[in-house]
Design an enzyme around this catalytic site. Structure first.
Site, mmCIF file in Angstrom:
data_model
loop_
_atom_site.group_PDB
_atom_site.id
_atom_site.type_symbol
_atom_site.label_atom_id
_atom_site.label_comp_id
_atom_site.label_asym_id
_atom_site.label_seq_id
_atom_site.Cartn_x
_atom_site.Cartn_y
_atom_site.Cartn_z
ATOM 1 N N SER A 104 0.853 -1.177 0.000
ATOM 2 C CA SER A 104 0.000 0.000 0.000
ATOM 3 C C SER A 104 0.904 1.248 0.000
ATOM 4 O O SER A 104 2.106 1.126 -0.196
ATOM 5 C CB SER A 104 -0.873 -0.065 1.243
ATOM 6 O OG SER A 104 -1.905 0.860 1.124
ATOM 7 N N LEU A 105 0.333 2.408 0.229
ATOM 8 C CA LEU A 105 1.134 3.630 0.307
ATOM 9 C C LEU A 105 0.861 4.306 1.641
ATOM 10 O O LEU A 105 -0.256 4.250 2.153
ATOM 11 C CB LEU A 105 0.765 4.595 -0.821
ATOM 12 C CG LEU A 105 1.187 4.227 -2.240
ATOM 13 C CD1 LEU A 105 0.539 5.185 -3.240
ATOM 14 C CD2 LEU A 105 2.706 4.272 -2.372
ATOM 15 N N GLU A 135 3.135 11.807 -9.780
ATOM 16 C CA GLU A 135 2.121 11.407 -10.770
ATOM 17 C C GLU A 135 0.765 11.287 -10.079
ATOM 18 O O GLU A 135 0.704 11.224 -8.853
ATOM 19 C CB GLU A 135 2.520 10.072 -11.412
ATOM 20 C CG GLU A 135 2.472 8.919 -10.451
ATOM 21 C CD GLU A 135 3.481 7.811 -10.753
ATOM 22 O OE1 GLU A 135 4.523 8.080 -11.371
ATOM 23 O OE2 GLU A 135 3.199 6.684 -10.335
ATOM 24 N N LYS A 137 -2.624 9.966 -8.370
ATOM 25 C CA LYS A 137 -3.026 8.760 -7.647
ATOM 26 C C LYS A 137 -4.407 8.382 -8.185
ATOM 27 O O LYS A 137 -5.395 9.051 -7.902
ATOM 28 C CB LYS A 137 -3.081 9.028 -6.146
ATOM 29 C CG LYS A 137 -3.399 7.783 -5.328
ATOM 30 C CD LYS A 137 -3.231 8.050 -3.856
ATOM 31 C CE LYS A 137 -3.411 6.795 -3.022
ATOM 32 N NZ LYS A 137 -4.686 6.094 -3.262
ATOM 33 N N LYS A 345 -2.824 13.056 -0.247
ATOM 34 C CA LYS A 345 -4.261 12.887 -0.458
ATOM 35 C C LYS A 345 -4.967 14.233 -0.620
ATOM 36 O O LYS A 345 -4.752 15.140 0.189
ATOM 37 C CB LYS A 345 -4.872 12.133 0.724
ATOM 38 C CG LYS A 345 -4.288 10.738 0.929
ATOM 39 C CD LYS A 345 -4.984 9.711 0.089
ATOM 40 C CE LYS A 345 -6.227 9.238 0.813
ATOM 41 N NZ LYS A 345 -6.853 8.119 0.077
#
Ligand code: IVH
Length: 418
Positions: A104-105, A135, A137, A345
């Site tokens: 995951s990130l 880039e 998400k 995010k």
């Protein structure tokens, strides 16, 4: 992928094949040419979004190839564009072990988080300067593709990260994903590529409209639609839903010392995606950017977020990656995420509110649509006060009552949803 000379050649070849009206038997030699032309047309259409043939011309070429393959089945190749379509699957999707776990990130939400991450990167990499690649998400369903000797042999979902579900047949319905690629010229025998399957917003909107007409409840967002579609047992239905793909990571290459830009001291993420793009893969070459400092990254994050609605697909943030593969290796990973990448995010497009009352709208054709009136709540720059509940079944299914706390999502231009 193609030089302009090759493009011209393939286009002219397509046009001359279209003009050829001789009987089928005389066209047996053209099967290879037809495959090349159709693969080229698919790439122009699905990867470059610049169609070169009309739908009618494309269909004629496709039909010609199908007819020839029916007449000479021994000459069908597994990577023929006709071989994307397959019979329905009867079984569930069997489990497959990923060659490398799908991690995951870690998430960041603001400039302070990003500066902290930059500091940790420099500690782990034991260096004072790092080049970053940024880039989008993509907000879809993650997939892993395996190419053996240049052929797509397996497509899988993420699953629990260690074991995914084998969905090769459905992956083959996504026309931007090459069935074969010229890895052999660089001595690459096996390669595992990661990416995301997404549904463009307009395709998603049309899909939900169709569902509404059929009396079905709409899907909440393009992400759910993408991951749901990958698990449909009917590949024909999968094809109709027009999924797209973006590939953004190479997780495994064998042998390591190959002659591609993926190998050697200078090898880096940016060049790896450029390399895949040149082989025909849909990678974010137009969107990705390199920066020398975290301040430049932070500035880019701000400007990109402001433009997020201009993109044809959903993004829920940006991914920042340490560009050099050598530094990535030095930094390593935790059991959950790589240390050399982080997600930034964007502001969430979900919010909670209270359901106050339900109004009933009567449509032109007399259909009655329940509409939820909620306490005004801002979501992604818009204040939401009403949310369609579509039909009575949806109300029952969600067990909605006046006074309930509801979770509202507004994905991009897509209408709000409870
Ligand atoms: S890199 C080891 N790049 O976000 C490399 N992931 O929330 C890890 N995702 O599981 C992935 N866009 O499915 C990467 N440009 C991008 C991405 C991306 C979307 C997804 C991916 C990952 C999830 C983590």
């Amino acid at each position: 992928m193609y030089t302009s000379d090759q493009e011209k050649h393939l286009f002219d070849q397509g046009k001359s094949l279209l003009e050829d009206t001789r009987p089928l038997e005389t066209q047996r030699q053209d099967m290879r040419k037809l495959r090349e032309v159709i693969n080229y047309a698919d790439w122009k259409y699905y990867v470059q979004s610049e169609p070169v043939f009309s739908d009618y011309e494309y269909d004629s070429l496709f039909r010609r190839l199908k007819d020839l393959e029916e007449a000479y089945p021994a000459e069908i190749t597994a990577d023929s564009p006709t071989q994307r379509v397959a019979k329905g699957l009867s079984e569930k999707f069997p489990p497959v072990a990923h060659l490398v776990p799908m991690l995951s990130l870690d998430n960041t939400y603001n400039a302070t988080d990003l500066r902290d991450w930059d500091r940790r990167c420099k500690e782990y990499a034991a260096t004072s300067e790092i080049e970053y690649c940024v880039e989008p998400k993509y907000d879809g369903a993650s997939i892993s593709l395996l190419y053996d000797d240049g052929k797509l042999v397996r497509g899988a979902t993420r699953g629990d990260g260690v074991t995914g579900e084998e969905i090769t047949t459905n992956i083959r319905q996504i026309k931007s994903i090459p069935l074969s690629a010229a890895f052999a010229k660089d001595g690459i025998e096996q390669i595992e590529i990661r990416g995301e399957v997404v549904i463009h917003k307009e395709v998603f909107a049309a899909f939900n409209e169709q569902r509404a007409k059929e009396g079905l409840s709409p899907l909440a967002n393009p992400r759910n639609a993408a991951s749901g579609t990958l698990r449909i047992l009917d590949p024909e239905e999968v094809r109709k839903r027009r999924l797209s793909a973006v590939l953004y990571h190479i997780s495994y290459v064998h042998p390591q010392n190959n002659s591609s830009p993926l190998s050697g001291e200078e090898a880096n993420h940016y060049d790896s995606l450029q390399y895949l793009y040149n082989l025909g893969f849909p990678t974010p070459v137009k969107e990705m950017k390199r920066f020398k400092t975290i301040d430049e990254v932070i500035e880019f994050c701000g400007t990109f977020e402001a433009r997020r609605d201009d993109l044809p697909y959903e993004v829920d943030g940006l991914v920042i990656k340490v560009n050099s593969f050598e530094l990535q290796d030095r930094m390593g990973m935790t059991s959950h995420h790589p240390r050399w990448a982080v997600a930034y995010k964007f502001k969430a497009r979900q919010a909670t509110s209270k359901l106050r009352r339900v109004e009933f709208q009567v449509g032109r054709t007399g259909t009655i649509t329940p509409v939820a009136k909620i306490d005004p709540v801002p979501i992604g720059g818009v204040t939401v006060t009403s949310v369609s509940l579509f039909n009575e079944d949806v109300v029952r299914e969600k067990d909605l009552h006046i006074g309930d706390t509801v979770l509202v999502e507004r994905a991009g231009d897509v209408i709000p949803y409870i």
